[in-house]
Design a protein around this motif. Structure first.
Motif, mmCIF file in Angstrom:
data_model
loop_
_atom_site.group_PDB
_atom_site.id
_atom_site.type_symbol
_atom_site.label_atom_id
_atom_site.label_comp_id
_atom_site.label_asym_id
_atom_site.label_seq_id
_atom_site.Cartn_x
_atom_site.Cartn_y
_atom_site.Cartn_z
ATOM 1 N N GLU A 28 -6.744 -3.059 -0.550
ATOM 2 C CA GLU A 28 -8.240 -2.893 -0.592
ATOM 3 C C GLU A 28 -9.061 -2.174 0.529
ATOM 4 O OE1 GLU A 28 -8.589 -7.189 -2.760
ATOM 5 O OE2 GLU A 28 -10.161 -6.629 -1.056
ATOM 6 N N HIS A 58 0.933 3.961 -3.354
ATOM 7 C CA HIS A 58 0.631 5.525 -3.127
ATOM 8 C C HIS A 58 1.971 6.297 -3.074
ATOM 9 C CE1 HIS A 58 -3.828 4.731 -2.249
ATOM 10 N NE2 HIS A 58 -3.424 3.739 -1.441
ATOM 11 N N THR A 75 0.979 -1.339 -0.025
ATOM 12 C CA THR A 75 0.165 -0.036 0.039
ATOM 13 C C THR A 75 0.853 1.091 0.040
ATOM 14 O OG1 THR A 75 -1.804 -1.114 1.193
ATOM 15 C CG2 THR A 75 -1.698 1.076 1.423
ATOM 16 N N GLY A 116 -8.104 1.510 0.358
ATOM 17 C CA GLY A 116 -8.966 2.020 -0.938
ATOM 18 C C GLY A 116 -10.307 2.276 -0.350
#
Ligand code: GS8
Length: 221
Positions: free
Chosen positions: A209, A172, A168, A212
């Motif tokens: 996820e 990002h 993650t 997100g």
């Protein structure tokens, strides 16, 4: 009254995962109680009235709060002590780095995914995250197999839950942990081979996820 051990936790929490790994490393059976953080249970509010956060360990009904404190309590309350180093100076060093991680890693990671891509503040979070990981690699790990030396221990279980968040952070932050910190990457794989870690960590794609979904909820595209 003997009620044994119960852990109030939340599946993706790196702080809760520290406690789960510690309990598994000590071979302690416990009751896992998943909490709804959007609608906190009476039990959670009663067990941690100050911070109202998970994880909370209940030992025969008595609450222990804060993951670093919970892990050290587990090591002290259930002989033989095996998670922290036995030498006081080594313990002080392990606690120093655990404190460093809790001061830096989670908040920087949150800024990394919460801020809009390309924003100056997000670029700053990206720079800081790389610095934090490099500091851990150079300052705490070096060329050792594990943070605590030649065996998996306290500092390893403190840091390892965050390795599920690297994907993650990378997506990002547009960087590669492997490229920036090859020794941290090798250490993460080594830890991942341990049953206590493998059965506890959330799959990186699941974390991605989850983040997100949080971004959508916070209204960040
Ligand atoms: N310093 C503490 C942090 C726990 C925490 O942030 N818990 C979060 C979920 S994991 O990110 C939490 O319970 N949040 C609920 C809330 O803030 O309402 C520890 O180490 O145990």
């Amino acid at each position: 009254k003997k009620q044994g051990l119960q852990l109030l936790d939340f599946w993706v929490s790196p702080f809760g995962q520290r406690c789960r790994i510690a309990l598994a490393e000590k071979g302690l059976p416990y009751e896992y109680l998943e909490q709804d953080l959007g609608n906190k249970s009476e039990l959670l509010l009663r067990s941690n009235p100050i911070h109202k956060k998970i994880p909370v360990l209940l030992h025969d009904g008595r609450p222990v709060c804060e993951s670093l404190i919970i892990v050290q309590y587990i090591d002290e309350a259930f002989a033989p002590a095996s998670l922290l180093p036995s030498d006081p100076y080594a313990r002080a060093q392990a606690r120093f780095w655990a404190d460093y991680v809790d001061k830096k890693l989670y908040d920087c990671g949150t800024r990394l995914w919460k801020l809009k891509a390309g924003e100056p503040a997000q670029a700053q979070a990206r720079k800081e995250m790389i610095e934090i990981l490099k500091t851990l690699e150079e300052g705490a790990l070096g060329d050792k197999e594990f943070f605590d030396g030649d065996a998996f221990g306290f500092l390893d279980l403190v840091v390892v839950p965050f390795t599920s968040w690297f994907l993650t952070y990378e997506r990002h932050g547009e960087f590669s942990v492997e490229k920036e910190c090859p020794r941290i990457t090798a250490w993460a794989k080594r830890c991942g081979e341990r049953e206590s870690v493998a059965k506890t960590l959330s799959p990186p794609e699941k974390v991605y996820e989850f983040v997100g979904a949080m971004k959508k909820r916070f209204g960040i595209e």
